[in-house]
Scaffold this motif. Structure first.
Motif, PDB file in Angstrom:
ATOM      1  N   PRO A  40       0.833  -1.203   0.000  1.00 55.78           N
ATOM      2  CA  PRO A  40       0.000   0.000   0.000  1.00 55.78           C
ATOM      3  C   PRO A  40       0.869   1.256   0.000  1.00 55.78           C
ATOM      4  O   PRO A  40       1.996   1.251   0.508  1.00 55.78           O
ATOM      5  CB  PRO A  40      -0.787  -0.111   1.309  1.00 55.78           C
ATOM      6  CG  PRO A  40      -0.665  -1.526   1.734  1.00 55.78           C
ATOM      7  CD  PRO A  40       0.636  -2.019   1.203  1.00 55.78           C
ATOM      8  N   LEU A  41       0.340   2.333  -0.579  1.00 59.62           N
ATOM      9  CA  LEU A  41       1.013   3.622  -0.550  1.00 59.62           C
ATOM     10  C   LEU A  41       1.006   4.134   0.886  1.00 59.62           C
ATOM     11  O   LEU A  41      -0.050   4.232   1.507  1.00 59.62           O
ATOM     12  CB  LEU A  41       0.273   4.601  -1.468  1.00 59.62           C
ATOM     13  CG  LEU A  41       0.952   5.941  -1.734  1.00 59.62           C
ATOM     14  CD1 LEU A  41       2.081   5.762  -2.745  1.00 59.62           C
ATOM     15  CD2 LEU A  41      -0.073   6.949  -2.259  1.00 59.62           C
ATOM     16  N   LYS A  42       2.176   4.441   1.419  1.00 60.76           N
ATOM     17  CA  LYS A  42       2.271   4.945   2.797  1.00 60.76           C
ATOM     18  C   LYS A  42       2.059   6.459   2.788  1.00 60.76           C
ATOM     19  O   LYS A  42       2.839   7.188   2.196  1.00 60.76           O
ATOM     20  CB  LYS A  42       3.625   4.597   3.406  1.00 60.76           C
ATOM     21  CG  LYS A  42       3.818   3.122   3.703  1.00 60.76           C
ATOM     22  CD  LYS A  42       5.163   2.863   4.389  1.00 60.76           C
ATOM     23  CE  LYS A  42       5.213   3.458   5.786  1.00 60.76           C
ATOM     24  NZ  LYS A  42       6.487   3.152   6.480  1.00 60.76           N
ATOM     25  N   VAL A  43       0.977   6.878   3.452  1.00 58.94           N
ATOM     26  CA  VAL A  43       0.590   8.281   3.472  1.00 58.94           C
ATOM     27  C   VAL A  43       0.625   8.806   4.902  1.00 58.94           C
ATOM     28  O   VAL A  43       0.165   8.126   5.828  1.00 58.94           O
ATOM     29  CB  VAL A  43      -0.833   8.464   2.888  1.00 58.94           C
ATOM     30  CG1 VAL A  43      -1.243   9.929   2.910  1.00 58.94           C
ATOM     31  CG2 VAL A  43      -0.906   7.898   1.470  1.00 58.94           C
ATOM     32  N   ALA A  44       1.147  10.009   5.081  1.00 58.07           N
ATOM     33  CA  ALA A  44       1.134  10.672   6.396  1.00 58.07           C
ATOM     34  C   ALA A  44       0.355  11.978   6.279  1.00 58.07           C
ATOM     35  O   ALA A  44       0.568  12.749   5.340  1.00 58.07           O
ATOM     36  CB  ALA A  44       2.546  10.946   6.881  1.00 58.07           C
ATOM     37  N   ALA A  72      -9.202   1.013   0.508  1.00 57.66           N
ATOM     38  CA  ALA A  72      -8.675  -0.025   1.398  1.00 57.66           C
ATOM     39  C   ALA A  72      -7.768  -0.965   0.606  1.00 57.66           C
ATOM     40  O   ALA A  72      -8.151  -1.484  -0.436  1.00 57.66           O
ATOM     41  CB  ALA A  72      -9.830  -0.811   2.009  1.00 57.66           C
ATOM     42  N   GLY A  73      -6.547  -1.149   1.106  1.00 54.35           N
ATOM     43  CA  GLY A  73      -5.581  -1.982   0.415  1.00 54.35           C
ATOM     44  C   GLY A  73      -4.659  -1.206  -0.498  1.00 54.35           C
ATOM     45  O   GLY A  73      -3.545  -1.651  -0.798  1.00 54.35           O
ATOM     46  N   LYS A  74      -5.101  -0.014  -0.935  1.00 55.45           N
ATOM     47  CA  LYS A  74      -4.270   0.818  -1.804  1.00 55.45           C
ATOM     48  C   LYS A  74      -3.395   1.780  -1.010  1.00 55.45           C
ATOM     49  O   LYS A  74      -2.279   2.099  -1.414  1.00 55.45           O
ATOM     50  CB  LYS A  74      -5.143   1.636  -2.762  1.00 55.45           C
ATOM     51  CG  LYS A  74      -5.757   0.870  -3.900  1.00 55.45           C
ATOM     52  CD  LYS A  74      -6.450   1.856  -4.839  1.00 55.45           C
ATOM     53  CE  LYS A  74      -7.063   1.163  -6.031  1.00 55.45           C
ATOM     54  NZ  LYS A  74      -7.671   2.134  -6.967  1.00 55.45           N
ATOM     55  N   ILE A  75      -3.957   2.303   0.092  1.00 47.22           N
ATOM     56  CA  ILE A  75      -3.216   3.271   0.901  1.00 47.22           C
ATOM     57  C   ILE A  75      -3.250   2.875   2.367  1.00 47.22           C
ATOM     58  O   ILE A  75      -4.153   2.173   2.827  1.00 47.22           O
ATOM     59  CB  ILE A  75      -3.762   4.714   0.739  1.00 47.22           C
ATOM     60  CG1 ILE A  75      -5.210   4.814   1.242  1.00 47.22           C
ATOM     61  CG2 ILE A  75      -3.657   5.169  -0.705  1.00 47.22           C
ATOM     62  CD1 ILE A  75      -5.749   6.237   1.244  1.00 47.22           C
ATOM     63  N   GLU A  76      -2.254   3.350   3.084  1.00 42.63           N
ATOM     64  CA  GLU A  76      -2.133   3.127   4.527  1.00 42.63           C
ATOM     65  C   GLU A  76      -1.773   4.474   5.137  1.00 42.63           C
ATOM     66  O   GLU A  76      -0.729   5.040   4.813  1.00 42.63           O
ATOM     67  CB  GLU A  76      -1.034   2.098   4.767  1.00 42.63           C
ATOM     68  CG  GLU A  76      -0.759   1.738   6.194  1.00 42.63           C
ATOM     69  CD  GLU A  76       0.392   0.748   6.282  1.00 42.63           C
ATOM     70  OE1 GLU A  76       1.505   1.193   6.636  1.00 42.63           O
ATOM     71  OE2 GLU A  76       0.193  -0.443   5.969  1.00 42.63           O
ATOM     72  N   VAL A  77      -2.654   5.022   5.986  1.00 43.34           N
ATOM     73  CA  VAL A  77      -2.504   6.410   6.436  1.00 43.34           C
ATOM     74  C   VAL A  77      -2.147   6.495   7.918  1.00 43.34           C
ATOM     75  O   VAL A  77      -2.739   5.801   8.753  1.00 43.34           O
ATOM     76  CB  VAL A  77      -3.799   7.218   6.181  1.00 43.34           C
ATOM     77  CG1 VAL A  77      -3.552   8.700   6.470  1.00 43.34           C
ATOM     78  CG2 VAL A  77      -4.279   7.041   4.750  1.00 43.34           C
ATOM     79  N   THR A  78      -1.202   7.370   8.231  1.00 40.87           N
ATOM     80  CA  THR A  78      -0.855   7.709   9.607  1.00 40.87           C
ATOM     81  C   THR A  78      -1.229   9.165   9.847  1.00 40.87           C
ATOM     82  O   THR A  78      -0.980  10.024   8.987  1.00 40.87           O
ATOM     83  CB  THR A  78       0.650   7.511   9.855  1.00 40.87           C
ATOM     84  OG1 THR A  78       0.969   6.135   9.682  1.00 40.87           O
ATOM     85  CG2 THR A  78       1.037   7.944  11.268  1.00 40.87           C
ATOM     86  N   TYR A  79      -1.824   9.454  11.002  1.00 40.45           N
ATOM     87  CA  TYR A  79      -2.293  10.800  11.326  1.00 40.45           C
ATOM     88  C   TYR A  79      -1.511  11.374  12.511  1.00 40.45           C
ATOM     89  O   TYR A  79      -1.257  10.671  13.484  1.00 40.45           O
ATOM     90  CB  TYR A  79      -3.784  10.771  11.688  1.00 40.45           C
ATOM     91  CG  TYR A  79      -4.668  10.214  10.605  1.00 40.45           C
ATOM     92  CD1 TYR A  79      -4.877   8.840  10.497  1.00 40.45           C
ATOM     93  CD2 TYR A  79      -5.284  11.044   9.697  1.00 40.45           C
ATOM     94  CE1 TYR A  79      -5.681   8.309   9.498  1.00 40.45           C
ATOM     95  CE2 TYR A  79      -6.107  10.526   8.689  1.00 40.45           C
ATOM     96  CZ  TYR A  79      -6.295   9.156   8.605  1.00 40.45           C
ATOM     97  OH  TYR A  79      -7.091   8.649   7.616  1.00 40.45           O
ATOM     98  N   THR A  92       9.146  17.044  11.846  1.00 40.30           N
ATOM     99  CA  THR A  92       8.087  16.057  11.649  1.00 40.30           C
ATOM    100  C   THR A  92       8.058  15.586  10.199  1.00 40.30           C
ATOM    101  O   THR A  92       7.936  14.389   9.921  1.00 40.30           O
ATOM    102  CB  THR A  92       6.716  16.640  12.042  1.00 40.30           C
ATOM    103  OG1 THR A  92       6.772  17.117  13.392  1.00 40.30           O
ATOM    104  CG2 THR A  92       5.625  15.588  11.939  1.00 40.30           C
ATOM    105  N   LEU A  93       8.172  16.520   9.274  1.00 41.64           N
ATOM    106  CA  LEU A  93       8.243  16.158   7.854  1.00 41.64           C
ATOM    107  C   LEU A  93       9.442  15.250   7.590  1.00 41.64           C
ATOM    108  O   LEU A  93       9.330  14.221   6.909  1.00 41.64           O
ATOM    109  CB  LEU A  93       8.364  17.421   6.990  1.00 41.64           C
ATOM    110  CG  LEU A  93       7.153  18.336   6.891  1.00 41.64           C
ATOM    111  CD1 LEU A  93       7.549  19.664   6.247  1.00 41.64           C
ATOM    112  CD2 LEU A  93       6.043  17.677   6.061  1.00 41.64           C
ATOM    113  N   LEU A 103       3.961   9.603   0.522  1.00 38.67           N
ATOM    114  CA  LEU A 103       3.237  10.852   0.313  1.00 38.67           C
ATOM    115  C   LEU A 103       2.934  11.474   1.670  1.00 38.67           C
ATOM    116  O   LEU A 103       2.351  10.827   2.539  1.00 38.67           O
ATOM    117  CB  LEU A 103       1.931  10.573  -0.447  1.00 38.67           C
ATOM    118  CG  LEU A 103       0.957  11.727  -0.655  1.00 38.67           C
ATOM    119  CD1 LEU A 103       1.592  12.859  -1.442  1.00 38.67           C
ATOM    120  CD2 LEU A 103      -0.310  11.219  -1.368  1.00 38.67           C
ATOM    121  N   ILE A 104       3.321  12.751   1.834  1.00 40.33           N
ATOM    122  CA  ILE A 104       3.151  13.436   3.119  1.00 40.33           C
ATOM    123  C   ILE A 104       2.341  14.708   2.897  1.00 40.33           C
ATOM    124  O   ILE A 104       2.712  15.559   2.082  1.00 40.33           O
ATOM    125  CB  ILE A 104       4.510  13.777   3.754  1.00 40.33           C
ATOM    126  CG1 ILE A 104       5.341  12.504   3.946  1.00 40.33           C
ATOM    127  CG2 ILE A 104       4.320  14.496   5.081  1.00 40.33           C
ATOM    128  CD1 ILE A 104       6.783  12.762   4.354  1.00 40.33           C
TER     129      ILE A 104
END
Length: 343
Positions: A40-44, A72-79, A92-93, A103-104
């Motif tokens: 999955p694309l790791k997104v923050a 779901a399954g394509k991206i994984e997001v951290t907040y 943080t960046l 991707l941030i």
């Protein structure tokens, strides 16, 4: 010997059956939208405020959660919340980029210089800046056509005022907010040429106390409808409306829940269309080679919407609702004549 031969035959038959069973077992299919072997694309998502602020941060958080569910399954997001000061934004960046995030998102104008700096250090990482104007090949800007929202709210305020006096309160006097304020004032004068408009920029997105003080002053001077242009200052304007029992028009999120008797309507942002467009471009390898590095929320893509009147619906005349819908359709169809407001 015969016993040994029988045992050997039984063993061979059992092994054959086991192998046949394994050979017929269905392989687990990859998750929807995900090719076999891909991750999955790791997104923050880095937010300057809290995810439950009923404003700028909550709207973005909810927009990202919607896409996370759809993809779901394509991206994984951290907040991450409450990263407001520039001194905290840069590390943080850099931390997320060092961890291999693809991707941030930096959700705020104050992220601009840090993203430009860190983006040069991590050219393979993609960065998305929430409002601003500077870009690199591996960065983009997502923003809102606040002039469209301002025009809608100016129309509503100009038609709903009984004193012919209205107000608008903003945070920092930056391009996005300026466009919204100017469109608000222009639209109000279009529907009510006799209108008088008071305006305040607090100079800070979070100074709710200064925003409330300014709004109270406007109400005391005769204004009966005030629109605010977002973030923490909006809470101060809503408090002023409650205290003075006057009308407030919200921004970014549906804020009626904060003061059901005073928040008539407002502009609500749906960030999902631009988040989706950015993520799609990254997934399709069309991010760095994209000539236009700006993604916009508009009335046309349902990113800029008008909040419902809720329990105050009966106080809004039918002709006002008709005019508001007419303006909304005109903005979506690009038939509303509006000056170009440049900061």
């Amino acid at each position: 010997m015969r016993m040994k031969a029988r045992l050997l035959l039984v063993t061979v038959l059992m092994m054959s059956l086991l192998l046949a069973g394994c050979g017929n077992k269905e392989e687990k299919a990859p998750q929807a939208g995900q090719s076999e072997g891909t991750k999955p694309l790791k997104v923050a998502l880095i937010l300057p405020g809290k995810i439950d602020d009923v404003s700028f941060n909550q709207a973005m958080y909810e927009g990202m959660k919607e896409l996370e569910k759809e993809y779901a399954g394509k991206i994984e997001v951290t907040y991450t919340e409450q990263v407001y000061e520039v001194s905290n934004i840069e590390p943080t960046l850099r931390d997320f980029a060092s961890q291999g995030y693809d991707l941030i998102f930096g959700h705020g104008f104050q992220f601009m210089e840090p993203i430009i700096k860190v983006g040069q250090e991590f050219p393979e990482t993609k960065f998305a800046l929430g409002t601003g104007f500077k870009t690199l090949p591996n960065t983009c800007v997502y923003d809102v056509k606040l002039e469209e929202g301002g025009y809608l709210m100016g129309t509503l305020a100009g038609l709903m005022t009984k004193t012919n006096k209205i107000g608008v309160v903003g945070g920092a006097d930056v391009a996005e907010i300026y466009r919204g304020h100017e469109a608000f004032k222009h639209a109000a004068k279009q529907v009510n040429p006799d209108i008088q408009i008071q305006e305040l920029y607090t100079g800070d997105w979070r100074d709710a106390a200064k925003a409330k003080e300014g709004a109270v002053s406007m109400y005391d001077a005769g204004a009966d409808v005030i629109w605010h242009s977002g973030d923490g200052i909006g809470l101060g304007v809503v408090d002023a409306g409650k205290e003075k029992n006057k009308t407030v028009l919200g921004n970014v999120a549906d804020q009626n829940v904060l003061a059901p008797n005073n928040v008539l309507s407002g502009i609500a942002y749906n960030w999902t269309p631009v988040i989706k467009a950015i993520v799609d471009d990254v997934l399709n390898d069309n991010f760095t080679n994209r000539n236009d590095k700006f993604y916009w929320l508009t009335v046309a893509n349902a990113g800029v919407t008008v909040a419902p009147f809720h329990g105050l619906d009966s106080t809004v005349p039918a002709e006002v609702k008709t005019k508001l819908e007419e303006v909304k359709q005109g903005l979506a169809n690009n038939t509303v004549e509006m000056p170009k407001f440049e900061k």
